[in-house]
Design a protein around this motif. Structure first.
Motif, PDB file in Angstrom:
ATOM      1  N   GLN A   1       0.834  -1.202   0.000  1.00  9.09           N
ATOM      2  CA  GLN A   1       0.000   0.000   0.000  1.00  9.09           C
ATOM      3  C   GLN A   1       0.869   1.253   0.000  1.00  9.09           C
ATOM      4  N   GLN A   2       0.306   2.308  -0.569  1.00  2.16           N
ATOM      5  CA  GLN A   2       0.995   3.596  -0.632  1.00  2.16           C
ATOM      6  C   GLN A   2       0.696   4.374   0.644  1.00  2.16           C
ATOM      7  N   ALA A   3       1.231   3.902   1.735  1.00  3.19           N
ATOM      8  CA  ALA A   3       0.986   4.524   3.033  1.00  3.19           C
ATOM      9  C   ALA A   3       2.177   4.261   3.940  1.00  3.19           C
ATOM     10  N   ILE A   4       2.382   5.174   4.871  1.00  2.65           N
ATOM     11  CA  ILE A   4       3.428   5.013   5.869  1.00  2.65           C
ATOM     12  C   ILE A   4       2.771   4.863   7.240  1.00  2.65           C
ATOM     13  N   VAL A   5       3.568   4.521   8.236  1.00  3.08           N
ATOM     14  CA  VAL A   5       3.083   4.395   9.605  1.00  3.08           C
ATOM     15  C   VAL A   5       3.704   5.496  10.449  1.00  3.08           C
ATOM     16  N   ALA A   6       2.830   6.228  11.157  1.00  2.77           N
ATOM     17  CA  ALA A   6       3.282   7.218  12.136  1.00  2.77           C
ATOM     18  C   ALA A   6       3.048   6.651  13.525  1.00  2.77           C
ATOM     19  N   HIS A   7       4.029   6.809  14.394  1.00  4.86           N
ATOM     20  CA  HIS A   7       3.961   6.244  15.741  1.00  4.86           C
ATOM     21  C   HIS A   7       3.673   7.355  16.745  1.00  4.86           C
ATOM     22  N   ALA A   8       2.695   7.113  17.610  1.00  9.46           N
ATOM     23  CA  ALA A   8       2.307   8.103  18.610  1.00  9.46           C
ATOM     24  C   ALA A   8       2.319   7.488  19.994  1.00  9.46           C
ATOM     25  N   ARG A   9       2.899   8.216  20.936  1.00  8.99           N
ATOM     26  CA  ARG A   9       2.974   7.762  22.327  1.00  8.99           C
ATOM     27  C   ARG A   9       1.765   8.283  23.087  1.00  8.99           C
ATOM     28  N   ILE A  10       1.072   7.402  23.800  1.00 13.30           N
ATOM     29  CA  ILE A  10      -0.121   7.790  24.556  1.00 13.30           C
ATOM     30  C   ILE A  10       0.283   8.650  25.733  1.00 13.30           C
ATOM     31  N   ASP A  11      -0.448   9.751  25.919  1.00 17.36           N
ATOM     32  CA  ASP A  11      -0.184  10.646  27.038  1.00 17.36           C
ATOM     33  C   ASP A  11      -0.623   9.969  28.332  1.00 17.36           C
ATOM     34  N   PRO A  12       0.313   9.659  29.252  1.00 19.14           N
ATOM     35  CA  PRO A  12      -0.080   8.950  30.479  1.00 19.14           C
ATOM     36  C   PRO A  12      -0.969   9.783  31.380  1.00 19.14           C
ATOM     37  N   GLY A  13      -0.971  11.119  31.200  1.00 17.48           N
ATOM     38  CA  GLY A  13      -1.796  11.974  32.041  1.00 17.48           C
ATOM     39  C   GLY A  13      -3.180  12.210  31.491  1.00 17.48           C
ATOM     40  N   SER A  14      -3.461  11.720  30.281  1.00 18.96           N
ATOM     41  CA  SER A  14      -4.758  11.994  29.660  1.00 18.96           C
ATOM     42  C   SER A  14      -5.870  11.174  30.272  1.00 18.96           C
ATOM     43  N   GLU A  15      -5.548   9.937  30.683  1.00 17.73           N
ATOM     44  CA  GLU A  15      -6.573   9.065  31.258  1.00 17.73           C
ATOM     45  C   GLU A  15      -5.950   8.257  32.378  1.00 17.73           C
ATOM     46  N   ALA A  16      -6.635   8.197  33.511  1.00 20.64           N
ATOM     47  CA  ALA A  16      -6.182   7.355  34.613  1.00 20.64           C
ATOM     48  C   ALA A  16      -6.500   5.896  34.302  1.00 20.64           C
ATOM     49  N   GLY A  17      -5.573   5.012  34.659  1.00 20.78           N
ATOM     50  CA  GLY A  17      -5.825   3.590  34.445  1.00 20.78           C
ATOM     51  C   GLY A  17      -5.906   3.214  32.983  1.00 20.78           C
ATOM     52  N   THR A  18      -5.060   3.847  32.154  1.00 19.46           N
ATOM     53  CA  THR A  18      -5.114   3.578  30.726  1.00 19.46           C
ATOM     54  C   THR A  18      -4.895   2.102  30.418  1.00 19.46           C
ATOM     55  N   GLU A  19      -3.997   1.426  31.163  1.00 17.18           N
ATOM     56  CA  GLU A  19      -3.691   0.030  30.863  1.00 17.18           C
ATOM     57  C   GLU A  19      -4.892  -0.869  31.068  1.00 17.18           C
ATOM     58  N   ASP A  20      -5.907  -0.415  31.828  1.00 21.32           N
ATOM     59  CA  ASP A  20      -7.097  -1.226  32.039  1.00 21.32           C
ATOM     60  C   ASP A  20      -8.112  -1.059  30.913  1.00 21.32           C
ATOM     61  N   GLN A  21      -8.065   0.046  30.172  1.00 13.78           N
ATOM     62  CA  GLN A  21      -9.037   0.335  29.126  1.00 13.78           C
ATOM     63  C   GLN A  21      -8.494   0.033  27.732  1.00 13.78           C
ATOM     64  N   LEU A  22      -7.230   0.273  27.517  1.00 10.86           N
ATOM     65  CA  LEU A  22      -6.619   0.136  26.198  1.00 10.86           C
ATOM     66  C   LEU A  22      -5.767  -1.121  26.160  1.00 10.86           C
ATOM     67  N   LEU A  23      -6.012  -1.933  25.142  1.00  8.00           N
ATOM     68  CA  LEU A  23      -5.319  -3.212  25.035  1.00  8.00           C
ATOM     69  C   LEU A  23      -4.641  -3.333  23.679  1.00  8.00           C
ATOM     70  N   PRO A  24      -3.521  -4.049  23.610  1.00 10.86           N
ATOM     71  CA  PRO A  24      -2.840  -4.227  22.327  1.00 10.86           C
ATOM     72  C   PRO A  24      -3.759  -4.869  21.301  1.00 10.86           C
ATOM     73  N   GLY A  25      -3.690  -4.357  20.073  1.00  8.76           N
ATOM     74  CA  GLY A  25      -4.494  -4.899  18.986  1.00  8.76           C
ATOM     75  C   GLY A  25      -5.796  -4.171  18.745  1.00  8.76           C
ATOM     76  N   MET A  26      -6.219  -3.294  19.661  1.00 10.07           N
ATOM     77  CA  MET A  26      -7.465  -2.553  19.466  1.00 10.07           C
ATOM     78  C   MET A  26      -7.339  -1.594  18.282  1.00 10.07           C
ATOM     79  N   PHE A  27      -8.410  -1.528  17.460  1.00 11.48           N
ATOM     80  CA  PHE A  27      -8.452  -0.570  16.363  1.00 11.48           C
ATOM     81  C   PHE A  27      -8.997   0.758  16.875  1.00 11.48           C
ATOM     82  N   ILE A  28      -8.504   1.852  16.319  1.00 16.01           N
ATOM     83  CA  ILE A  28      -8.877   3.178  16.794  1.00 16.01           C
ATOM     84  C   ILE A  28      -9.194   4.096  15.620  1.00 16.01           C
ATOM     85  N   ASP A  29      -9.979   5.128  15.910  1.00 15.45           N
ATOM     86  CA  ASP A  29     -10.171   6.255  14.999  1.00 15.45           C
ATOM     87  C   ASP A  29      -9.455   7.454  15.606  1.00 15.45           C
TER      88      ASP A  29
END
Length: 418
Positions: A304-332
């Protein structure tokens, strides 16, 4: 030609006559008129009064903004909730899709270098473990042999070192042959290599070779967690014989999650390090999370004619992020490529009546004023609004239950015009 009409006046003992065109009539006595008016008002009030536990619509002033009044019981029954207006970057953004991933350093498959029988499993699935925590204890004859070989190599090294020193002295006095001295030197180096290899191999199994003696030989060894994280799977059971290099545990550290965003060729120039990202996950589109781009690939993905941009999740944006966000989840996601922010509310806060759009602002306990708004961009569960009258950012706005308020106003308007 204009004809002048006469106005007949008939005297009355109770009241002054009034004039009429073409005919005459007499007003009723003043006290009769007052009594009639009072009765009419009493009937009107009794017909339009609303019990305190029912919905009422403030229509005393037709030019005023409609207001819906609810009792505490009604507010609770419909699950009405309020929030406030916020600002989000919906216009100068790039909409992309992606998924949550873990870097290789934050995930591990644990196996063993030596076969053995499972003697103990201290770890549990779902448990958080620190690096170095014992996961399983294995009994192994091979481990016994390794310790024996190490102690023998240590003894052989001592012997070869002494022989080398002796041959070295004899050679200095030219008593022995050069070949004998060279053989002693070769034996010493071979012993040193074997000893050092055994030494490091024991360290791989968590043993301390510097303290190992014949009296300290153990039949079991421990397998420890190589990273800190959550134990996801355990692929062994008690008494099972484990082959070398077979995966036994998987551990992931969700605290290191980041996002891989797919950026197509035409948008590559708009994406840079340091840009903010707002994203939502499929099972909770109204909860927004924040991230920051820290790297952009410099080559297209395969196929595909596309690249990948990598973004680091802000740890201060949501408390308990590791409980809500899991590897493999699709996002918008929306990558902020500019500074053009918009006034927004959750989609559920905005209701429509034909081509008109409204929100409801709480003006008092149980009283909600209807305010007309214009809508704009919609994204991630939020809609851009432009209020038709001044609103404060601290005004409580109904974000759940707005359609109930609209239905009450619509029903009230219908009853009023019948």
């Amino acid at each position: 030609m204009n004809t002048k009409r006469s106005i007949a006046v008939r005297p009355s003992t109770h009241a002054s006559p009034t004039r009429s065109l073409g005919r005459s009539f007499t007003l009723p006595p003043f006290h009769s008129f007052t009594l009639s008016l009072s009765c009419s008002l009493a009937v009107l009030v009794s017909c339009t009064s609303t019990p305190p536990d029912q919905t009422s619509i403030d229509e005393q002033d037709p030019a005023a903004t409609p207001v819906v009044t609810l009792s505490p019981e009604q507010v609770k029954a419909i699950g009405l909730k309020t929030g406030t207006i916020s600002f989000r970057n919906l216009r100068s953004t790039l909409k992309v899709n992606g998924r949550l991933v873990l870097p290789p350093q934050s995930q591990a498959q644990v196996s063993t270098l030596m076969g053995g029988t499972v003697a103990e499993i201290p770890a549990r699935e779902g448990q958080f473990v620190e690096s170095g925590t014992v996961l399983v204890q294995l009994n192994s004859a091979d481990f016994l042999q390794l310790q024996q070989d190490f102690l023998e190599s240590s003894a052989q090294l001592t012997l070869n070192r002494a022989d080398f020193e002796r041959q070295k002295g004899l050679r200095k006095d030219n008593i022995n042959a050069e070949r004998t001295f060279q053989q002693a030197e070769a034996d010493l180096k071979s012993s040193e290599a074997r000893f050092q290899a055994m030494h490091e191999k024991l360290r791989l199994f968590g043993a301390d070779p510097d303290k190992l003696t014949a009296a300290d030989i153990q039949s079991s060894f421990s397998i420890r967690a190589p990273i800190a994280g959550w134990v996801n799977t355990i692929g062994i059971s008690m008494g099972q014989y484990i082959e070398p290099n077979k995966p036994l545990f998987t551990i992931t550290d969700n605290r290191k999650l980041h996002i891989d965003l797919t950026v197509f060729e035409q948008d590559v120039a708009r994406v840079k390090d340091g840009q903010k990202v707002n994203f939502t996950i499929a099972n909770d589109p109204h909860a927004s999370h924040q991230a920051v781009i820290f790297g952009v690939n410099k080559a297209f993905e395969n196929g595909q004619q596309a690249i990948v941009a990598h973004a680091r999740i802000d740890p201060g944006s949501e408390a308990g992020t590791e409980d809500q966000l899991l590897p493999g989840m699709f996002i918008d996601a929306r990558i902020e490529t500019g500074l053009d922010s918009a006034m927004v509310l959750p989609d559920a806060a905005i209701v429509s009546d034909g081509d008109q759009h409204y929100v409801y602002v709480q003006r008092a306990e149980g009283a909600f004023r209807q305010v007309q708004v214009r809508t704009g961009v919609k994204d991630q569960g939020f809609t851009e609004i432009t209020p038709m009258e001044a609103l404060s950012l601290t005004d409580p706005v109904v974000i759940e239950g707005a359609y109930y308020l609209l239905s009450q106003l619509t029903k009230g308007a219908g009853e009023h015009h019948e």
